[in-house]
Every structure is written in structure tokens, then in C-alpha cells.
Write a protein that holds these residues in place. Sequence first.
Motif, PDB file in Angstrom:
ATOM      1  N   ILE A 162      13.049 -23.503  -1.583  1.00 51.35           N
ATOM      2  CA  ILE A 162      12.195 -23.925  -2.699  1.00 51.35           C
ATOM      3  C   ILE A 162      12.919 -24.976  -3.537  1.00 51.35           C
ATOM      4  CG2 ILE A 162      11.167 -23.177  -4.886  1.00 51.35           C
ATOM      5  CD1 ILE A 162      10.459 -20.537  -3.530  1.00 51.35           C
ATOM      6  N   CYS A 163      14.209 -24.743  -3.783  1.00 53.43           N
ATOM      7  CA  CYS A 163      15.009 -25.718  -4.533  1.00 53.43           C
ATOM      8  C   CYS A 163      15.121 -27.040  -3.771  1.00 53.43           C
ATOM      9  CB  CYS A 163      16.404 -25.156  -4.811  1.00 53.43           C
ATOM     10  SG  CYS A 163      16.443 -23.806  -6.003  1.00 53.43           S
ATOM     11  N   VAL A 164      15.295 -26.952  -2.453  1.00 49.39           N
ATOM     12  CA  VAL A 164      15.400 -28.166  -1.642  1.00 49.39           C
ATOM     13  C   VAL A 164      14.089 -28.958  -1.691  1.00 49.39           C
ATOM     14  CG1 VAL A 164      15.637 -29.050   0.710  1.00 49.39           C
ATOM     15  CG2 VAL A 164      17.185 -27.269  -0.113  1.00 49.39           C
ATOM     16  N   ILE A 165      12.969 -28.266  -1.585  1.00 49.42           N
ATOM     17  CA  ILE A 165      11.667 -28.941  -1.656  1.00 49.42           C
ATOM     18  C   ILE A 165      11.514 -29.636  -3.000  1.00 49.42           C
ATOM     19  CG2 ILE A 165       9.168 -28.588  -1.733  1.00 49.42           C
ATOM     20  CD1 ILE A 165       9.592 -26.249   0.224  1.00 49.42           C
ATOM     21  N   GLY A 166      11.891 -28.952  -4.071  1.00 47.65           N
ATOM     22  CA  GLY A 166      11.822 -29.552  -5.396  1.00 47.65           C
ATOM     23  C   GLY A 166      12.656 -30.808  -5.489  1.00 47.65           C
TER      24      GLY A 166
ATOM     25  N   GLY B 118       5.278 -33.624 -12.096  1.00 53.48           N
ATOM     26  CA  GLY B 118       4.301 -33.139 -11.126  1.00 53.48           C
ATOM     27  C   GLY B 118       4.850 -32.053 -10.226  1.00 53.48           C
ATOM     28  N   ILE B 119       6.088 -32.219  -9.751  1.00 51.79           N
ATOM     29  CA  ILE B 119       6.632 -31.233  -8.822  1.00 51.79           C
ATOM     30  C   ILE B 119       6.928 -29.915  -9.533  1.00 51.79           C
ATOM     31  CG2 ILE B 119       9.072 -31.867  -9.024  1.00 51.79           C
ATOM     32  CD1 ILE B 119       7.141 -30.728  -5.874  1.00 51.79           C
ATOM     33  N   LEU B 120       7.370 -29.978 -10.801  1.00 50.93           N
ATOM     34  CA  LEU B 120       7.567 -28.742 -11.545  1.00 50.93           C
ATOM     35  C   LEU B 120       6.225 -28.045 -11.764  1.00 50.93           C
ATOM     36  CD1 LEU B 120      10.219 -29.779 -14.229  1.00 50.93           C
ATOM     37  CD2 LEU B 120      10.552 -28.202 -12.328  1.00 50.93           C
TER      38      LEU B 120
ATOM     39  N   LEU C 181      15.629 -24.050  -9.908  1.00 48.54           N
ATOM     40  CA  LEU C 181      14.563 -24.969  -9.502  1.00 48.54           C
ATOM     41  C   LEU C 181      14.477 -26.154 -10.464  1.00 48.54           C
ATOM     42  CD1 LEU C 181      12.139 -25.798  -7.819  1.00 48.54           C
ATOM     43  CD2 LEU C 181      10.735 -24.198  -9.131  1.00 48.54           C
ATOM     44  N   SER C 182      14.636 -25.894 -11.749  1.00 48.74           N
ATOM     45  CA  SER C 182      14.590 -26.966 -12.745  1.00 48.74           C
ATOM     46  C   SER C 182      15.708 -27.969 -12.523  1.00 48.74           C
ATOM     47  CB  SER C 182      14.678 -26.372 -14.157  1.00 48.74           C
ATOM     48  OG  SER C 182      13.591 -25.505 -14.420  1.00 48.74           O
TER      49      SER C 182
ATOM     50  N   VAL D 118      11.072 -33.808  -3.075  1.00 48.98           N
ATOM     51  CA  VAL D 118       9.838 -34.408  -3.578  1.00 48.98           C
ATOM     52  C   VAL D 118      10.082 -35.120  -4.904  1.00 48.98           C
ATOM     53  CG1 VAL D 118       7.466 -33.969  -4.302  1.00 48.98           C
ATOM     54  CG2 VAL D 118       8.450 -32.686  -2.388  1.00 48.98           C
ATOM     55  N   SER D 119      10.878 -34.507  -5.772  1.00 45.32           N
ATOM     56  CA  SER D 119      11.136 -35.104  -7.080  1.00 45.32           C
ATOM     57  C   SER D 119      11.880 -36.424  -6.974  1.00 45.32           C
ATOM     58  CB  SER D 119      11.935 -34.133  -7.953  1.00 45.32           C
ATOM     59  OG  SER D 119      12.151 -34.657  -9.231  1.00 45.32           O
ATOM     60  N   ALA D 120      12.716 -36.571  -5.938  1.00 39.99           N
ATOM     61  CA  ALA D 120      13.468 -37.813  -5.756  1.00 39.99           C
ATOM     62  C   ALA D 120      12.552 -38.992  -5.474  1.00 39.99           C
ATOM     63  CB  ALA D 120      14.476 -37.662  -4.614  1.00 39.99           C
ATOM     64  N   PHE D 121      11.336 -38.728  -4.982  1.00 40.54           N
ATOM     65  CA  PHE D 121      10.418 -39.800  -4.608  1.00 40.54           C
ATOM     66  C   PHE D 121       9.135 -39.800  -5.439  1.00 40.54           C
ATOM     67  CE2 PHE D 121      12.939 -38.804  -0.867  1.00 40.54           C
ATOM     68  CZ  PHE D 121      13.414 -40.050  -0.520  1.00 40.54           C
ATOM     69  N   ALA D 122       8.978 -38.816  -6.290  1.00 38.11           N
ATOM     70  CA  ALA D 122       7.736 -38.718  -7.045  1.00 38.11           C
ATOM     71  C   ALA D 122       8.036 -38.197  -8.449  1.00 38.11           C
ATOM     72  CB  ALA D 122       6.740 -37.800  -6.314  1.00 38.11           C
ATOM     73  N   SER D 123       7.001 -37.719  -9.102  1.00 34.33           N
ATOM     74  CA  SER D 123       7.117 -37.278 -10.481  1.00 34.33           C
ATOM     75  C   SER D 123       7.766 -35.891 -10.572  1.00 34.33           C
ATOM     76  CB  SER D 123       5.722 -37.228 -11.118  1.00 34.33           C
ATOM     77  OG  SER D 123       5.736 -36.519 -12.323  1.00 34.33           O
ATOM     78  N   THR D 124       8.837 -35.790 -11.358  1.00 31.88           N
ATOM     79  CA  THR D 124       9.449 -34.484 -11.608  1.00 31.88           C
ATOM     80  C   THR D 124       8.475 -33.600 -12.365  1.00 31.88           C
ATOM     81  OG1 THR D 124      11.633 -35.513 -11.694  1.00 31.88           O
ATOM     82  CG2 THR D 124      11.431 -33.307 -12.637  1.00 31.88           C
TER      83      THR D 124
END
Length: 444
Positions: free
Chosen positions: A343-347, A358-360, A385-386, A350-356
Motif C-alpha cells: 500500500i505504501c509502495v502504491i502511494g 488525490g492519492i491520499l 502511508l502519508s 502514484v504520488s510521484a507522477f500525480a497529485s499527492t
Amino acid sequence: MSIQLISIAVLVGVFVLATFLNVHMGALAFVATFVVGLGLADYSEKEILADFPAGLFVILVGVTFLFAIAKVNGTIDWLVDAAVSLVRGRVWAFPWIMFLIAACLAGIGAVPPAAVAIIAPTAMRIAQRYQISPLLMGLMVANGVSAGEFSPIGLFGIIVNDIAIENGVQSSPLLLFVSCFVVNAVLCYVLYAVITHRAQRRNTSDDGDIATAAGGLSSARMPEPGGGGGAQMVAERAAVGVAARPVMTPRIAATLTGLAAMVGIVLFSDLDIGFVAMTLATVLSVLSPADAKDALPKIAWPSVFLIVGIVTYVNLLQELGTVTYVSDAVAHLRSPLLIALLICVIGAVVSAFASTTGILGALVPLAVPFLLAGEVNAVAMLIALSLASSIVDASPFSTTGALIVANSAEEDRDKVMAQLLRWGMAMIVVAPLMAWAVFVVPGW
């Protein structure tokens, strides 16, 4: 093969082609969006274009246009000299001042793009003038924002805590804030220490390489705070770099008023930072058309093209359910610790390429069933996760990273882009592992 797996493979292909064929990644991403959207998902052109990040585009263009005007008319130089006078020539203090200012702005409610947009132009100009690593200065700003955003009144803190409370998940707003602030501050200290140590060993001003410390550090020369050699270097650099403060002209006064207005509007209203910056830039253009004409070419158009292209494709992935697909696949695993790590890896990814933001907002609800099961400490998992989702914000494909690149000196922009890309890729691995190992594994 499912469309979700194909879309992930296409994203990998975009990076490979851009790396080895030297094709602009933004153009490849736009093509990928139309190929996948039209050819595989059977979307219409209108539906595909709906994924274009218009808000991000306006932010990047509006903010960089406003600060390009400020640079042309001498306002940025005036601010830099004012900052120099405050630290009394202690060059080593600049990155830490920027970290604290960014954290304070984010902590009192400024959204991440707004906080970065306010700080980055001055910070990167100071870095250029005093030969401070632009990577270090940019990461100080980015991590400062991440440190402050999880305060109880910060945007990220509000998102995480409100979602947890609404779903009956245990949360601790104060512990979330303190943990995120301390981790980001320690990370910045490590960055600073490594760069300083390497500078002492090499005795050069800036060799532009990225070496140790998670594979993302610049080896630019930085003075040591205290000590004979470092103090001498500070004195020499201050003596060479400090120029007479520009005269307070009406144009500078008007620009400073506009910048102050932007800060106040962003902090105390819900107005979009991009439209606010664009409006103020237009007003300044009316007052001084010549400055606006000179400033237009200084908008970071190549960086804007790249960022919005990648984000458009990532938004398509979200529409296709790729993120949910991966999250659901993770949920079927039996090991609670492994699920927490993934779950942390997915966060982070995705956050590296999109909105943090949004992913939170997406991942925390998806993780609620897992958190309610009680197999891991809910508060610790929310902190992990944060951190995993926010430390990667300096990626050049996120708004924060894009603003840092856009505000770098023109001659340094490509180098900073490459450095932040390496840093972001390294943090995709390091951040989730670190957060998971420190907060989840011990079972606090």
C-alpha cells in the motif's frame, strides 16, 4: 492481458523511449493517452481531453509568468538581497530558512503548489547566486512543504484525519504531524550533511553529479556551518556575491504588493493559485508591457509540456481503474505486513507522477478495511502511508517538483530535471521501505 496491465506497460514504454531515443516525454505521453484511450478503452476525444490537467497547466504558466516578470523588473534580486541581509552572509543558513518558511506556510493551510510557488523562485535564485546546490535547495523547499502539510490544519493532515474519522479508523492528528515533520527534517539534515561532506572532500564548487544518499544527491559545493574552512568560504562567497540592493522602483513596489497579495489570497481564500497568479501577472503587464514582453519567453514551456503530458496519461490510468486494480490485487495477499508495504509502495509510485492530494484521498479509503481489521496499528499505518506518498513530491512530474524545475536558472533547468527525476525514482523505493520499517514493522 487486461487493459490495466497494458496501460502500465505503455507507461513503462514511454519512459524507455524517452530515455534511449531522446524523444520528448511529454509528447510521448500525449500520444500514449490517445492510443490507449481511443484504441483500447474506446473513449471519445472529449473524454480523453477531460483528463488534461487544466488546473496544473494554469498553475505552472501563471506562477512562472508572474515570477518571470518579478525577475525581469528586479524584484527577485531585491528579495534575494533582503534575505542575504537577514542571515548576515551565513550562506549555510539559506536552505534551512527556506525549509522553515515552506513548513510554516504549509502548516497554516497553504496548499502545496501555493507554498512552493511562493518560496521556490526566491530560493532557487539564492541557490544560483551563492552556488548552493539547486537540488539541495529545491528539496529543502519540497520537504519543508511535506513537513508542514500534515499539521491539523494543513491540507494533507485534514484529508488523512477526516477520512480516518469518517470511517471509524483510529487517528492521531498531533502524532501524524510531529512524525512527518521530524522525518522530513532528518531527511533534509542527511541531504545537507552528505553534500557538505562531499564538498569538503572534493574541494570543488559543483561537479553536478548525483551520488549517494538514496542515489539522488548533488555534489555541489556547500560551506560547512562553523569551522575554519567553511567560515572562510562563507566570507569569501558573501564578499563576492552581495551586491547593492536594487533601488525600490515603482515597478518593484507594485510587484512586491502583487506577491504579498498572492500570499494573502492563497492563505485566506479558496481561490486557485494559478488564476490568482495569472491575474496579478496580467495587472503587472498592463503597468509595464515591456517587462511582460521580456518575461513571456521565460515561462518554462518545455517543462510545462512534459509535466502535463505525463499527468494526462496518469489521469487516464485512474479513469481506467488501474490504481484500484493494483490495490485490489494487493488486498488479496495474506501477510498484513506485506499488504502494508505494498500500500505504501502504491502511494509512493502514484504520488510521484500525480497529485499527492488525490492519492491520499483515494488510498486511505481503500485501506480502511485493512486498517479496521486491526492487523497493524492504524495510526502507524496512516503515518507510513502519508510519508511514502509525500516524500516523493519532489519528482519533476508532481506539481511541487515541476515548480522547482520551472524556477531553476535556465542554464541549470535540464540538470535539475534529471537530478529530481533520479531522486524521485530513488524515493519511490526508499520512502515506502523506510516508512514501513520505522512505523509499521515495530508494531507500535
